[in-house]
Scaffold this motif. Sequence first.
Motif, mmCIF file in Angstrom:
data_model
loop_
_atom_site.group_PDB
_atom_site.id
_atom_site.type_symbol
_atom_site.label_atom_id
_atom_site.label_comp_id
_atom_site.label_asym_id
_atom_site.label_seq_id
_atom_site.Cartn_x
_atom_site.Cartn_y
_atom_site.Cartn_z
ATOM 1 N N UNK A 162 0.814 -1.206 0.000
ATOM 2 C CA UNK A 162 0.000 0.000 0.000
ATOM 3 C C UNK A 162 0.852 1.262 0.000
ATOM 4 N N UNK A 163 1.938 1.259 0.776
ATOM 5 C CA UNK A 163 2.834 2.417 0.832
ATOM 6 C C UNK A 163 3.461 2.673 -0.539
ATOM 7 N N UNK A 164 3.927 1.613 -1.186
ATOM 8 C CA UNK A 164 4.549 1.758 -2.505
ATOM 9 C C UNK A 164 3.539 2.211 -3.554
ATOM 10 N N UNK A 200 15.795 -6.305 4.036
ATOM 11 C CA UNK A 200 16.738 -5.409 3.353
ATOM 12 C C UNK A 200 16.227 -4.991 1.984
ATOM 13 N N UNK A 201 15.616 -5.920 1.251
ATOM 14 C CA UNK A 201 15.129 -5.603 -0.081
ATOM 15 C C UNK A 201 13.968 -4.616 -0.023
ATOM 16 N N UNK A 202 13.086 -4.782 0.959
ATOM 17 C CA UNK A 202 11.965 -3.850 1.074
ATOM 18 C C UNK A 202 12.456 -2.476 1.508
ATOM 19 N N UNK A 203 13.435 -2.439 2.405
ATOM 20 C CA UNK A 203 14.019 -1.157 2.795
ATOM 21 C C UNK A 203 14.645 -0.457 1.584
ATOM 22 N N UNK A 204 15.310 -1.228 0.737
ATOM 23 C CA UNK A 204 15.899 -0.651 -0.465
ATOM 24 C C UNK A 204 14.818 -0.044 -1.362
ATOM 25 N N UNK A 205 13.698 -0.741 -1.493
ATOM 26 C CA UNK A 205 12.604 -0.223 -2.307
ATOM 27 C C UNK A 205 12.063 1.076 -1.733
ATOM 28 N N UNK A 206 11.838 1.095 -0.424
ATOM 29 C CA UNK A 206 11.308 2.300 0.217
ATOM 30 C C UNK A 206 12.254 3.480 0.028
ATOM 31 N N UNK A 211 10.916 7.192 0.463
ATOM 32 C CA UNK A 211 10.006 6.918 1.585
ATOM 33 C C UNK A 211 10.843 6.620 2.821
ATOM 34 N N UNK A 212 10.650 7.368 3.882
ATOM 35 C CA UNK A 212 11.437 7.143 5.098
ATOM 36 C C UNK A 212 10.821 6.033 5.934
ATOM 37 N N UNK A 343 7.009 -8.053 -6.899
ATOM 38 C CA UNK A 343 8.002 -8.920 -6.265
ATOM 39 C C UNK A 343 7.326 -10.221 -5.857
ATOM 40 N N UNK A 344 8.122 -11.250 -5.681
ATOM 41 C CA UNK A 344 7.638 -12.570 -5.285
ATOM 42 C C UNK A 344 8.393 -12.979 -4.034
ATOM 43 N N UNK A 345 7.667 -13.139 -2.942
ATOM 44 C CA UNK A 345 8.267 -13.530 -1.667
ATOM 45 C C UNK A 345 7.876 -14.973 -1.396
ATOM 46 N N UNK A 346 8.844 -15.861 -1.315
ATOM 47 C CA UNK A 346 8.561 -17.298 -1.266
ATOM 48 C C UNK A 346 9.568 -18.009 -0.381
ATOM 49 N N UNK A 347 9.084 -19.031 0.348
ATOM 50 C CA UNK A 347 10.007 -19.808 1.163
ATOM 51 C C UNK A 347 9.310 -20.600 2.244
ATOM 52 N N UNK A 348 10.110 -21.092 3.173
ATOM 53 C CA UNK A 348 9.612 -21.926 4.264
ATOM 54 C C UNK A 348 9.850 -21.203 5.585
#
Length: 381
Positions: A162-164, A200-206, A211-212, A343-348
């Motif tokens: 939503x922020x992005x 880290x990746x989301x912080x980079x996007x912000x 966006x602070x 983006x695709x966030x995937x894992x266990x």
Amino acid sequence: MPAKAVLVLGGGTGGLVAASRLRRMLDKEHRVVLIDRSPYYTYEPAFTWVMAGRRTLPRISRDLRNLRKKGVEVLTGEISAIDLNNKRVTYGKHEVEYDYLVIALGAEYSAAAVPGLDRSWTFYHGDGAEGMREELESFASGRIVCAVPRLPIKCPSAFYEGVLLLDAYFRKRKLRDGIEIAVYTPEPSPLPEAGPQVSERILELLHSRGISFIGNAEVKSVNHEKKLLNLREGEPVPFDMLVATPVHGLPYVLESPGRAGEDGGIAGDRETLATSVPGVYAVGDCTSVPIATGKLPKAAVFAHGEAEVVARNIRAEIQGTEPIWAFGGQGAYFLDTGDGKGAYIVGNYFKDPVQVEFRGPSRLYRWAKAGVERIWLWRWF
């Protein structure tokens, strides 16, 4: 074998999947009953798109009563009591008895825990997303504060999506230079449950969008007259528009001593989703599932996976065989990054440490997110 009645409480993602799967797998003599306060299902992952004007609520909503054509008994009413000793649930002025119970009532929203929060904007429910869409049309300059007052929240990635999308909305209108966007959250970093790589990746996007991000910030109250967000620690935060997530809690009908986990959800076995009461299971946002980084995020993808496991194990019990299905903590979901990409966030999430990857952004993942929405609504209705 004697006929059994399986009662599913809640018509969100977990309840819808559990009821539909059970009806397909069980013989016709067994009853599958679904109860929800509303006769309508709404695809909540699209609320951010409603806010941005890309979707309307009718487009992402379906009538749960259509499940009756498939053999699911759909009942509508407010659930007021759950009698676990006598295997009976009260809704409205009616009662339903069961042999197996699946609790999928989700989270209850509240603004009372934070004074003034009820007057903030939100895209965490349909009415709020529609209201924001209208409000954004008249917002041309100023400071937008996006806040998470309390944890946990459901679908934590939706907050950052939503922020992005807010950033993208104002860039498209060529107003972004006159608008400041800031995030305040109790989290030390974005989506800490998913591990450091995702954070880290989301912080980079912000940061790339100007966006602070201010972490470890818990909201105490909101003063709309002075347009200040009061934190438990630190100076008040000024805003021209406040966008906040509601405070999430356990539905009142589930509140009972000893029933809730550390984060307020129902405690149970994280692999079978069985509670301490035989024949009673809990899935989705109303649960408390421990993982190495804290608690399993409250998200539709996990509610779906949990419901698949519960449905198959209930079928095994009814058929007199040993339940063998286990939820493994896997999850995958998309995040619209607001620039025509996703983006695709995937894992266990059950691994220690969690093994979750952030892939993209790419146009393929943005396209895939839209595709999943269409397929989901077609598949289950």
